[in-house]
Design an enzyme around this catalytic site. Structure first.
Site, PDB file in Angstrom:
ATOM      1  N   CYS A 138       0.835  -1.213   0.000  1.00 57.92           N
ATOM      2  CA  CYS A 138       0.000   0.000   0.000  1.00 57.92           C
ATOM      3  C   CYS A 138       0.865   1.257   0.000  1.00 57.92           C
ATOM      4  O   CYS A 138       1.382   1.665   1.051  1.00 57.92           O
ATOM      5  CB  CYS A 138      -0.930  -0.011   1.221  1.00 57.92           C
ATOM      6  SG  CYS A 138      -1.985   1.442   1.309  1.00 57.92           S
ATOM      7  N   CYS A 141      -0.630   4.124   2.108  1.00 56.05           N
ATOM      8  CA  CYS A 141      -0.461   3.980   3.565  1.00 56.05           C
ATOM      9  C   CYS A 141       0.997   4.220   3.980  1.00 56.05           C
ATOM     10  O   CYS A 141       1.254   4.833   5.013  1.00 56.05           O
ATOM     11  CB  CYS A 141      -0.834   2.575   4.033  1.00 56.05           C
ATOM     12  SG  CYS A 141      -2.246   1.830   3.237  1.00 56.05           S
ATOM     13  N   ASP A 142       1.934   3.707   3.209  1.00 56.74           N
ATOM     14  CA  ASP A 142       3.324   3.641   3.679  1.00 56.74           C
ATOM     15  C   ASP A 142       4.301   4.549   2.935  1.00 56.74           C
ATOM     16  O   ASP A 142       5.459   4.679   3.356  1.00 56.74           O
ATOM     17  CB  ASP A 142       3.837   2.181   3.567  1.00 56.74           C
ATOM     18  CG  ASP A 142       3.022   1.232   4.429  1.00 56.74           C
ATOM     19  OD1 ASP A 142       2.514   1.683   5.476  1.00 56.74           O
ATOM     20  OD2 ASP A 142       2.878   0.062   4.060  1.00 56.74           O
TER      21      ASP A 142
END
Ligand code: NAP
Length: 315
Positions: A138, A141-142
């Protein structure tokens, strides 16, 4: 024994397909419940920017589109039960009996499966060991953890190329590693990647190992599909986008799946089992986009409502 709650339509999964099905079913005043193993939104919330959903000429974030769809369905009365994974669906006369992990049960006149898909693994040494320590599925997200770092994106489809572009906002360099010498992704996204000086292509290469040091990713080993020598690419992050697998286990004994495990549906979203419908990435429909998931969710709800009406009229 307490009476089991009965609803009209149970929707399993709260991505764009499930959210649109919920909108159509609730506007028709059917008692509609969306069961979601996590929070509503589905895979699209891990997508930074959607630029091919009509009506948003400047694009819209994946999180925003999911949030708007959720709000719209809720406004018309759809009920959402989050962190409420359904573990079993069984025929119950002409209805369905749904059971969750706590053995709570619901009877639904019709069920729409919109469970989507999960990212595939590479299955190479180091992938599992360094997940969360440099290996990610992701970018949204990261990505921010990799500011001024070197990362690789694995895959050549829309997801890989779009997320590689997103990662250029943070990383100093983004290697796109693809097993062929030609990308699969939509041409206009490819063009943006080619024009971005932070992107470097590693074509005709496959990852054979994620290499770590001090408990974190330190590089990837790349073999060549064209007989070139193996190379070790030093980097700090590996983002894997090599396609998805359908989440159809819940109904694999109930309806027909295709050879790849996708639920077979007709053009209205009906599975091979009466009263059981499916929509979105879990189905064998070819085009997997937010708009097709939404459209198929609408069709499935429309047909589920018709199925319920016809049954109730014939009683
Ligand atoms: P995809 O289109 O199936 O692409 C997967 C990519 O990973 C392909 O390039 C494939 O290589 C490669 N691959 C597969 N297995 C591999 C392995 N074991 N090792 C190395 N490479 C491997 O998957 P996706 O990009 O995740 O997209 C999934 C669906 O969502 C697609 O239908 C896509 O169009 C859609 N999507 C759309 C958008 C958009 O429209 N904005 C954005 C994201 C996703 P080959 O090319 O050689 O097969």
């Amino acid at each position: 024994m307490p009476e089991i709650e009965t609803i009209d339509i149970a929707i399993i999964g709260g991505g764009p397909a499930g959210l649109t099905a919920a909108l159509y079913a609730s506007r028709a005043r059917a008692k509609t419940v969306v069961f979601e193993s996590g929070l509503p939104g589905g895979q699209i919330v891990t997508t930074d920017w959607v630029e091919n959903y009509p009506g948003f000429p400047d694009g819209i974030s994946g999180t925003d589109i999911a949030e708007l769809m959720h709000r719209q369905a809720e406004k018309f009365g759809a009920e959402f039960r989050s962190f409420a994974a359904i573990e079993k669906i069984e025929p119950h006369d002409l209805d369905f009996l749904l059971t969750n992990a706590e053995d709570e049960q619901v009877i639904a006149h019709s069920v729409i499966i919109a469970t989507g898909a999960v990212p595939k693994r590479l299955n190479v040494p180091g992938e599992a060991e360094f997940t969360g320590r440099g290996v990610s599925w992701c970018a949204t997200c990261d990505g921010a953890f990799f500011r001024d770092k070197v990362v690789a994106v694995i895959g050549g489809g829309d997801a890989a190329v779009e997320e590689a572009l997103f990662l250029t906002k943070f990383a100093s360099r983004v290697h796109i590693v693809h097993r062929r010498d030609e990308l699969r992704a939509t041409k206009c996204i490819q063009e943006k990647c080619v024009a971005n000086e932070k992107v470097q292509f590693e074509l005709s290469r496959v990852v054979t190992e994620v290499v770590g040091e001090d408990g974190k990713v330190a590089g990837i080993r790349l073999a060549s599909t064209k007989g070139e020598p193996e190379v070790l690419l030093p980097l700090q992050g590996v983002f894997i986008f090599v396609g998805v697998e359908p989440k159809a286990d819940l109904v694999s004994d109930l309806c027909e799946l295709d050879g790849a495990g996708y639920i077979k549906i007709d053009h209205n979203g009906l599975t091979s089992y009466p009263g059981l419908y499916a929509a979105g990435d879990v189905t064998d429909s070819e085009l997997k986009q937010v708009i097709t998931a939404a459209a198929k969710g609408a069709s499935a709800a429309f047909e589920a409502l018709r199925w319920i009406d016809e049954r109730l009229c014939s009683i």
